[in-house]
Structure formats: C-alpha cells, structure tokens
Design a protein around this motif. Sequence first.
Motif, mmCIF file in Angstrom:
data_model
loop_
_atom_site.group_PDB
_atom_site.id
_atom_site.type_symbol
_atom_site.label_atom_id
_atom_site.label_comp_id
_atom_site.label_asym_id
_atom_site.label_seq_id
_atom_site.Cartn_x
_atom_site.Cartn_y
_atom_site.Cartn_z
ATOM 1 N N SER A 16 -69.332 53.445 -54.483
ATOM 2 C CA SER A 16 -68.661 52.729 -55.556
ATOM 3 C C SER A 16 -67.386 52.074 -55.022
ATOM 4 O O SER A 16 -66.317 52.686 -54.992
ATOM 5 N N HIS A 17 -67.514 50.833 -54.572
ATOM 6 C CA HIS A 17 -66.352 50.100 -54.048
ATOM 7 C C HIS A 17 -66.489 48.635 -54.460
ATOM 8 O O HIS A 17 -67.590 48.173 -54.760
ATOM 9 N N ASP A 18 -65.401 47.913 -54.454
ATOM 10 C CA ASP A 18 -65.395 46.539 -54.964
ATOM 11 C C ASP A 18 -65.707 45.499 -53.889
ATOM 12 O O ASP A 18 -65.043 44.482 -53.784
ATOM 13 N N THR A 40 -64.959 54.696 -51.456
ATOM 14 C CA THR A 40 -65.629 54.891 -52.732
ATOM 15 C C THR A 40 -64.603 55.350 -53.760
ATOM 16 O O THR A 40 -63.733 56.161 -53.444
ATOM 17 N N ARG A 80 -56.397 48.580 -58.577
ATOM 18 C CA ARG A 80 -57.626 48.446 -57.777
ATOM 19 C C ARG A 80 -57.901 49.737 -57.014
ATOM 20 O O ARG A 80 -59.018 50.250 -57.021
ATOM 21 N N SER A 83 -59.087 52.557 -59.303
ATOM 22 C CA SER A 83 -60.281 52.309 -60.119
ATOM 23 C C SER A 83 -61.511 53.029 -59.553
ATOM 24 O O SER A 83 -61.504 53.513 -58.429
ATOM 25 N N ASN A 84 -62.563 53.055 -60.354
ATOM 26 C CA ASN A 84 -63.834 53.652 -59.910
ATOM 27 C C ASN A 84 -64.490 52.868 -58.785
ATOM 28 O O ASN A 84 -65.443 53.331 -58.177
ATOM 29 N N GLN A 85 -63.995 51.651 -58.527
ATOM 30 C CA GLN A 85 -64.494 50.853 -57.411
ATOM 31 C C GLN A 85 -63.435 50.736 -56.315
ATOM 32 O O GLN A 85 -63.496 49.849 -55.478
#
Length: 179
Positions: A16-18, A40, A80, A83-85
Amino acid sequence: TGFFLEDLHIHPFRISHDTADPVGFLVSDGTHSVAYCTDTGKITTLIRQRLLQCQALILESNYDPEMLMDGPYPMHIKQRVRSNQGHLANNDAAAFLVELCTSKVQHVVLAHLSETNNHPDLVTAQVQQELAPYNPTFSLDLARQDQPGRFITMGKTNKERGEVESTIADCIAEPNEER
C-alpha cells in the motif's frame, strides 16, 4: 506474478504505497524464505498472509508520529507519510511484530527508518513496549543507513549457530558485533 531466478522463486505481492503498482517480495529457495516489505502505509490482509509465510523478514519502521508532526516537512508531505498509502509508523510495525511471535519467523530486520522523522531509540522503545508481554522467538535487528548489518543464517536457531540471544537494544548499540 511469481517468477524464478535460477533456484529462487520470487513472489511479488501488492503493498500500500502511492506509486504505480508497488510491490514487496517473498523470495524462497523451496525450503527457506525471506520477505521484503517497505514503502507501505499499512499491513493489509495480503501483506500479512505473505509475511507470515517467511523465516526472515525485512519490515519498514519508517517514522515516529510525534517526530513527523513536529518536524520540518510541510503538512501535505506529513499527511502523505501518515496515510495508508504512505509509510509504516513505528507503532504499526511494533504491533505487527506481536503477530509474528506465534509464527515461523526467525529473524526480523526493521528497515527504512527516516533520518528526519525517526530515531533508533524510539523504534527500540516502541518495540520493547509492544513485545514486553510476549516471548518472541525471532531475532531482531535495525537496518542502519551508514553501515551493513550482521550476517543472518536461516534455518538454525541461535543456539545451533553458537550465538547468544540478543535484544533489539544490543543490535542498536553494537550492530556489527559478533553474537
């Protein structure tokens, strides 16, 4: 999709990363396996399933929430990271380590510590606090950005390798010392 590189099976898994299609890796020789999971923002069900399969794990412990919020980054970067990402906080990594106490994981290396928003002492304190009620059977090290870590042998217990038990505090104080 998993693939082979000579005798190693490399199984990428979604993290889970942006970024575009970020992955972690589970690498196995058919007997032993190591997982690599950094960048993640959270431990998902899929990540949990992959990481609980391995004997050795490199896991992100990127930031301390207070240091991040009090630090120099602009608010949009702080959001950022949190966040979950984004990245995995020390407390989230430590909470996942509790789950590993009953797994077949033998070695854990906490990695990707932010130089701006984290400190080895904070990681140590958080992990010791979370693991205090448990008796983890895995060894634990912190990856450092300025020097290599110790050599890890999979498939044997510390006693079989002639090593003494170590604590995470020992690994921080003298990361390259023979044990």
